[in-house]
Design an enzyme around this catalytic site. Sequence first.
Site, PDB file in Angstrom:
ATOM      1  N   GLY A  85      71.398 -26.216  56.743  1.00 12.94           N
ATOM      2  CA  GLY A  85      71.162 -26.731  55.403  1.00 12.94           C
ATOM      3  C   GLY A  85      71.824 -25.873  54.347  1.00 12.94           C
TER       4      GLY A  85
ATOM      5  N   THR B 243      70.855 -24.265  46.335  1.00 14.10           N
ATOM      6  CA  THR B 243      71.411 -23.481  45.230  1.00 14.10           C
ATOM      7  C   THR B 243      71.452 -22.000  45.575  1.00 14.10           C
ATOM      8  OG1 THR B 243      69.208 -23.400  44.250  1.00 14.10           O
ATOM      9  CG2 THR B 243      70.672 -25.122  43.465  1.00 14.10           C
TER      10      THR B 243
ATOM     11  N   GLN C 220      73.002 -20.859  52.010  1.00 18.53           N
ATOM     12  CA  GLN C 220      72.955 -21.778  53.144  1.00 18.53           C
ATOM     13  C   GLN C 220      72.105 -21.186  54.263  1.00 18.53           C
ATOM     14  OE1 GLN C 220      77.099 -22.427  53.924  1.00 18.53           O
ATOM     15  NE2 GLN C 220      77.585 -20.267  53.673  1.00 18.53           N
TER      16      GLN C 220
ATOM     17  N   ASP D 263      56.958 -23.542  43.673  1.00 25.25           N
ATOM     18  CA  ASP D 263      57.979 -24.543  44.020  1.00 25.25           C
ATOM     19  C   ASP D 263      57.571 -25.328  45.259  1.00 25.25           C
ATOM     20  OD1 ASP D 263      60.283 -26.003  43.637  1.00 25.25           O
ATOM     21  OD2 ASP D 263      61.577 -24.587  44.707  1.00 25.25           O
TER      22      ASP D 263
END
Length: 419
Positions: free
Chosen positions: A87, A90, A93, A205
Site C-alpha cells: 500500500g 501520504t 509506502q 484518525d
Amino acid sequence: METQRITEFPHKNMDKRPRKRQRLTWDVPPPPPLVAPPKLVPGMFCGYGFYNGNGSPPWRPDDKDGHYVFAIGENLTPRYRILSKMGEGTFGQVLECFDNEKKEGVAIKIVRSIHKYREAAMIEIDVLQRLARHDFGSTRCVQIRNWFDYRNHICIVFEKLGPSLYDFLRKNSYRSFPIDLVRELGRQLLESVAFMHDLHLIHTDLKPENILLVSSEYIKVPDYRFLSRSTKDGSYFKNLPKSSAIKLIDFGSTTFEHQDHNYVVSTRHYRAPEVILGLGWNYPCDIWSVGCILVELCSGEALFQTHENLEHLAMMERVLGPLPQHMVIRADRRAERYFRRGVRLDWPEGATSRESMRAVTKLPRLPNIIMQHVDHSAGDLIDLLQGLLRYDPAERLKAREALRHPFFSRDLRRFGYPM
C-alpha cells in the site's frame, strides 16, 4: 468512495519532545562517486521487476515526492527481502517483506525522506512501544517488531496482518456487513479505543482504512438482496471474513491527553463537530469516529461523504438534528462564517452548488439509515449510535460506557464469528 482521503496533519504543533534513542546509521549515504553508480534494469523499480542480490541494492535517489525507490526481490538491509508492495499513503509506502532472521513475513512502513514525516514516524514509534508494553495479549493494536533508519527513511517493521475494513468493503462492492459481525467488530474497536484512552492516548484518525483484519481468509455467502435477480457475474454472492479479529494501525497522528489540541485532526468523513467548529478536542473525537465507522459497516457507505465544512455541518444536521446553540456560539473565527447572525447554519443559502444541496437533501435521519440495512438489533444499534454521535463531546458516551450498552450485552442470537 475510491477517492483518496487526505488527513490533515498537525505540522505546526508537532510534539517537540527530545529524541533520546540513538539513530542507527549502518547504511549511511556513500560519498558522491566520480562515476555514476550502476543502475538496475529499466522497469524494475517500484515493484515492476526483480533484482537478485544478497546485500543492499545500489544507492539510487528517491522519487520526486521523497518515496523510497525499490525493486521486488532486493533486500531492504540484509535482514529483510522485499516481496511485494502492500500500500501507499501520504506518509510513504508499506512493503511486504520476508524477515530472514525470524523466518516470517512482515509489513514494513517506509516513511518518505521528508522532515515532517520522519518526525511523525518517530512519534509513532514512541506510541507503538508504549502500546506494546501494555497490550499483553497483543490483541488490540498492531505490534511493532523493529525499526531502523535506512538511507534517510524511517522504517517501521510490523507483524503482517490482513486487509483493512475499507479494502474489504471496496473489494466486496461496498456491500454491508451482517449486524452480528458489526457487533463483534464494534466491540473490539471500542475495546481498543478504551485501551488507548486508559493510557492517556487519543488516536485522532480512526477510520476503516486504519482497522485491519488479522486474517486475510474469507468465505462466500449468498447475498439475499440479489438472489431474486438474474445475474451472470456472481454478484448474488458476497464475501465475509472468516474471523472477526481486528487490530488498530497508524499511530502517526496519535497524541497524549496533555498536548495541544487546537489543530485540525481526523480524516474528513470521520471528523467530529468540535474539531470543525474549532472548539478544541479530546477523547470524544475518537468516539465520534467510531460512530461514523459503525454506520459505514452497516450500510457499506461513509455516513458523511463530503469535502468541505459547511456541507459537512449541514449533513450532520440532516442526519442528527440541529447543532446545539452553546456550541455554535463558541465557534472560533474560522467557523463563524458557516452561520447566519451567529445562530443558524447558513444552509442552503451558503451551498456551493445544487449538487451539494442534493447531497445533503438525500440523506435520511439516522434511525432510517440503520433500519434500511439492519433487521434484528436495529433499535439497540440506533440507541448506541445516538450516544456515540452526540454533538456535545461532554455528553458523548465514553468507550467503556459504550461497551456496556445493550447492543453488546443483550443475549441475542448470533452467528459465530471467531475472535
